[in-house]
Scaffold this motif. Structure first.
Motif, short mmCIF file in Angstrom:
data_model
loop_
_atom_site.label_atom_id
_atom_site.label_comp_id
_atom_site.label_asym_id
_atom_site.label_seq_id
_atom_site.Cartn_x
_atom_site.Cartn_y
_atom_site.Cartn_z
N ASP A 1 4.74 -1.67 -9.95
CA ASP A 1 3.42 -2.18 -10.32
C ASP A 1 2.51 -1.00 -10.67
O ASP A 1 2.30 -0.10 -9.86
CB ASP A 1 2.83 -2.98 -9.17
N GLY A 2 2.02 -0.99 -11.92
CA GLY A 2 1.10 0.05 -12.35
C GLY A 2 1.75 1.27 -12.97
O GLY A 2 1.04 2.20 -13.37
N LEU B 1 -0.54 -4.59 -19.82
CA LEU B 1 0.04 -3.32 -19.39
C LEU B 1 -0.80 -2.11 -19.79
O LEU B 1 -0.45 -0.98 -19.44
CB LEU B 1 1.45 -3.16 -19.97
N TRP C 1 -1.96 0.42 -17.15
CA TRP C 1 -0.94 1.05 -16.32
C TRP C 1 -0.77 2.52 -16.66
O TRP C 1 -0.96 2.94 -17.82
CB TRP C 1 0.40 0.35 -16.53
N HIS D 1 1.51 5.49 -17.67
CA HIS D 1 2.77 5.45 -18.41
C HIS D 1 3.32 6.85 -18.64
O HIS D 1 2.57 7.80 -18.90
CB HIS D 1 2.63 4.71 -19.74
#
Length: 327
Positions: free
Chosen positions: A235-236, A253, A256, A258
């Motif tokens: 998650d995240g 998303l 988030w 990345h």
């Protein structure tokens, strides 16, 4: 049947893994390139290896590589076992199925694509490449044994129209490599090479009454599946190739963190690792740079050499299909 065996469902790409199907290693190439229905999306060096396989099984041409390929999947199964995951295997094709495939060839090597699990829904899709059209059959016994007694739904995409020789036909097509699960948010990649617009629309229509939101993610024409562009780690946190996402990350998303990979890294399958749970991730030593980034963020990384599997344009996610991932 034990109660554990009656539980089927996938909460997300990284929910703790309980039951996983690990692919076999069967490939008989079509008699000629024209019957493939399009170019296989593999790196140039892999294409040179596979050029010798037309009309033959991979093991006939490369017996040493075949043994190494099988060993890769066995090692993956062993790692999953060591983490307490129940591992299931599809059967091999039988002689009558091979005869039916004929000059088109057959594949039983990436169990991610012919069927997939979203929440408590097990869905048989349909593959574009003609030599992969029967790939669901070796999993059918498992699905009957595990899904039929469970509370999960078990449905199938409408059968695609018959393809003209050397072409993929009118669809609909829906492939598990294009489907990422994040609770009730489902992301579906569309490049034209695998899942098509009609397959996406069917999935969205089917899942909508159950509270799912299905979002299409546009991919460049040379990218086979969404999991070749995005990998959800926890998650995240995700891994992504910006060059393969012309519209950027899907809206849910975008906040988030990345880890970005290059086009070359993505082509080699850098986004196609496998979370065992939110804190444990499997990848190839080819992607040690990505692994180091994950470790800096508290993820335990398990490395397995998957170089033969990657010849075929897939890696750990492609080689597996969860039947039970739950928080």
């Amino acid at each position: 049947m034990a109660a554990e065996h009656a539980r089927v469902g996938v909460d997300s790409e990284f929910a703790p893994l309980r039951t996983m199907v690990v692919a076999r290693c069967e490939f008989r190439a079509p008699d000629e390139a024209d019957s493939l229905g399009g170019a296989m999306p593999v790196p140039e060096d892999a294409a040179q290896v596979l050029e010798a396989v037309w009309g033959k099984t991979f093991g006939e041409v490369y017996p040493d590589k075949q043994r190494a390929w099988e060993a890769e999947r066995e090692q993956l199964a062993a790692v999953l076992h060591s983490h307490g995951v129940e591992v299931l295997r599809p059967r091999l094709f039988d002689d009558s199925e091979k005869a039916t495939a004929g000059r088109i060839g057959y594949a039983n090597f990436f169990v991610r694509d012919p069927w997939f699990t979203v929440g408590a829904h097990v869905i048989e899709g349909a593959l574009q490449f003609p030599h992969r059209r029967m790939e669901v059959l070796p999993s059918r016994d498992l699905l009957v044994e595990r899904v039929m007694p469970a509370a999960a739904a078990y449905v199938s995409l409408p059968r695609p129209g018959a393809p003209p020789l050397g072409r993929r036909g009118p669809g609909p097509f829906l492939e598990g490599g294009d489907v990422l699960v994040l609770g009730t948010d489902i992301f579906v990649g569309i490049s034209g090479m695998a899942t098509d617009e009609l397959g996406y629309q069917w999935l969205a229509k089917y899942l909508r009454p159950f509270g799912f939101t299905v979002t299409a993610v546009r991919l460049p024409a040379h990218v086979l599946h969404l999991d070749c562009a995005i990998g959800l780690v926890r998650d995240g946190l995700l891994i992504a190739c910006p060059e393969r996402l012309p519209d950027g990350l899907p809206e849910p998303l975008r906040s988030w963190e990345h880890i970005d990979v290059s086009e070359d890294e993505a082509a080699a399958m850098a986004t196609n690792g496998l979370p065992i749970d939110p804190g444990t991730y499997i990848t190839d030593p080819e992607f040690e740079r990505v692994g180091a980034e994950l470790e800096r963020r508290g993820i335990t990384v398990e490395y397995l050499d998957f170089s033969v599997s990657r010849l075929f344009g897939g890696a750990f996610r492609c080689s597996t299909q969860p039947l039970l991932r739950e928080d």
